[in-house]
Design a protein around this motif. Structure first.
Motif, mmCIF file in Angstrom:
data_model
loop_
_atom_site.group_PDB
_atom_site.id
_atom_site.type_symbol
_atom_site.label_atom_id
_atom_site.label_comp_id
_atom_site.label_asym_id
_atom_site.label_seq_id
_atom_site.Cartn_x
_atom_site.Cartn_y
_atom_site.Cartn_z
ATOM 1 N N GLY A 13 41.169 36.553 44.424
ATOM 2 C CA GLY A 13 40.574 35.827 43.312
ATOM 3 C C GLY A 13 39.941 34.508 43.699
ATOM 4 O O GLY A 13 39.501 33.748 42.828
ATOM 5 N N THR A 14 39.862 34.222 44.984
ATOM 6 C CA THR A 14 39.239 32.983 45.462
ATOM 7 C C THR A 14 38.137 33.336 46.457
ATOM 8 O O THR A 14 37.921 34.511 46.791
ATOM 9 N N GLN A 15 37.466 32.302 46.972
ATOM 10 C CA GLN A 15 36.409 32.534 47.962
ATOM 11 C C GLN A 15 36.960 33.085 49.275
ATOM 12 O O GLN A 15 36.206 33.617 50.079
ATOM 13 N N ALA A 46 38.715 35.686 49.495
ATOM 14 C CA ALA A 46 38.463 37.118 49.360
ATOM 15 C C ALA A 46 37.016 37.413 48.974
ATOM 16 O O ALA A 46 36.412 38.367 49.470
ATOM 17 N N GLU A 47 36.465 36.604 48.078
ATOM 18 C CA GLU A 47 35.141 36.893 47.528
ATOM 19 C C GLU A 47 34.001 36.449 48.428
ATOM 20 O O GLU A 47 32.855 36.868 48.239
ATOM 21 N N PRO A 94 32.404 38.478 52.109
ATOM 22 C CA PRO A 94 33.436 39.041 51.231
ATOM 23 C C PRO A 94 34.337 39.989 52.017
ATOM 24 O O PRO A 94 33.906 40.616 52.990
ATOM 25 N N LYS A 95 35.600 40.052 51.598
ATOM 26 C CA LYS A 95 36.568 40.900 52.277
ATOM 27 C C LYS A 95 36.958 42.079 51.384
ATOM 28 O O LYS A 95 36.899 41.999 50.154
ATOM 29 N N THR A 110 39.175 44.457 49.290
ATOM 30 C CA THR A 110 40.396 44.329 48.501
ATOM 31 C C THR A 110 40.852 45.716 48.051
ATOM 32 O O THR A 110 40.060 46.665 48.008
ATOM 33 N N GLU A 151 46.585 43.320 43.300
ATOM 34 C CA GLU A 151 45.438 43.311 44.213
ATOM 35 C C GLU A 151 45.792 42.562 45.496
ATOM 36 O O GLU A 151 46.452 41.510 45.471
ATOM 37 N N VAL A 202 44.107 41.510 49.608
ATOM 38 C CA VAL A 202 42.889 41.347 50.397
ATOM 39 C C VAL A 202 43.176 41.701 51.851
ATOM 40 O O VAL A 202 44.251 41.396 52.387
#
Length: 277
Positions: free
Chosen positions: A124-126, A128-129, A148-149, A151, A162, A164
C-alpha cells in the motif's frame, strides 16, 4: 583451511571497480573499518554498497562516499551523514532505501539461496507501488524511480492479506568485523555488531572478515559461533591499535549523581549510540 591473509590490502586487492559490497555493522558498531580504509587506499571506485547505513561523514563507508567511490547505496537509514544527503539530492548518488527488516531478510535470503520472499511490509506504499526516487538530476528532477513490485493475496489466520515480493540480495564481496575468529573463518560478534554482520557474511560470494582477536581452530565453542567458516573465505587479524580505533556515532552527556543523589557539578557520564563491536 587456513584462511588468514597477511594484510587488509592483500585481502581486498582483487575487488574490482563496479563491485557490489555487502558491508556489516550497525551505526558505527561492528563496521569493518580497516577493510574499508584498505579499499579507499586501493583506489577502487564505482562501487555499489549494501549496508544498513553509510557511516558518518568521516568514518566507515562515509570515507568511501566522501571520496566519491560509491555510485549506489542499498540501505535503510542514512540520517547521520550530511554528505550522503548532499550527493543524493544533487544527483551524484543513487539510493535504494529499503525497510530495515526487509533489507535484513533480503541479505539473509541471498545467503540461503532463496531468490525472493513475500512480506507485508510496504504494502500500500511506494515500496510496493513504485515511484520512490532512486536518483535525481542536478536540477532536482527524479531520473530513476523504484519499479512496482509484484503483490499477491495469501490466506492467513486473520483472513486474506496482501503481500509484496522482495528479491534477495547477493553481493560480490561481503565485508565484516568480528570480535573473535579462528583460522577456519568461524566468527563471533559482540552485542549490537551482531545485527548485520552475519547477514553481510552470508550474502557475499567472497566474504572477508577482520577480527579483533584471532584464535586457533577448536578454541571457539561451537555454540558461540554466529557465522560458520563455510561463509568466510578470508580472515584479517587486526593489530591492537586497529582494534582500539573505534568511533562514537553520537555522544550525549548527563550530570553524574553523587552517592546521596545530588548531581556533581561539572562532571559527566558519557553515553553513546553505536557501540558494541
Amino acid at each position: 583451511m587456513d584462511k588468514v591473509v597477511s594484510s587488509a590490502a592483500d585481502a581486498v586487492a582483487d575487488i574490482p571497480d563496479g563491485a557490489r559490497l555487502a558491508v556489516g555493522g550497525f551505526g558505527l558498531s561492528g563496521i569493518p573499518s580497516v577493510l574499508i580504509d584498505a579499499i579507499l587506499e586501493a583506489g577502487t571506485t564505482d562501487l555499489e554498497a549494501v549496508s544498513n547505513n553509510c557511516g558518518v561523514d568521516e568514518w566507515g563507508l562515509g570515507r568511501l562516499l566522501f571520496a566519491k567511490r560509491i555510485r549506489r547505496m542499498i540501505s535503510s537509514y542514512v540520517g547521520e551523514n550530511k554528505e550522503f544527503a548532499r550527493q543524493y539530492l544533487s544527483g551524484e548518488l543513487e539510493v535504494e532505501l529499503t525497510p530495515q527488516g526487509t533489507l535484513a531478510e533480503r541479505m539473509r535470503a541471498g545467503g540461503s539461496g532463496i531468490p525472493g520472499f513475500y512480506t507485508a511490509t510496504g504494502v500500500g506504499t511506494q515500496v510496493a507501488e513504485g515511484g520512490l526516487p532512486w536518483k535525481y538530476d542536478t536540477d532536482g528532477n527524479v531520473v530513476v524511480a523504484s519499479p512496482p513490485k509484484e503483490t499477491r493475496i495469501f490466506s492467513t489466520a486473520e483472513g486474506e492479506k496482501e503481500y509484496v515480493l522482495e528479491e534477495a540480495i547477493v553481493a560480490d564481496f561481503g565485508l565484516v568485523r568480528a570480535w573473535k575468529g579462528d583460522r577456519h573463518g568461524n566468527l563471533v560478534y559482540r552485542r549490537s555488531s551482531r545485527n548485520f554482520n552475519p547477514l553481510a557474511a552470508m550474502c557475499g560470494r567472497v566474504t572477508i572478515a577482520e577480527v579483533e582477536e584471532l584464535v586457533e581452530p577448536g578454541e571457539l565453542d561451537p555454540d558461540d559461533v554466529h557465522t560458520p567458516g563455510v561463509y568466510v573465505q578470508r580472515v584479517v587479524a587486526l593489530t591492537p591499535e586497529q582494534v582500539a580505533d573505534k568511533r562514537i556515532e553520537k555522544v550525549t552527556t548527563r550530570p553524574r549523581p553523587q552517592q546521596g543523589g545530588d548531581p556533581v557539578q561539572g562532571s559527566d557520564d558519557a553515553a553513546s549510540f553505536g557501540l558494541g563491536g
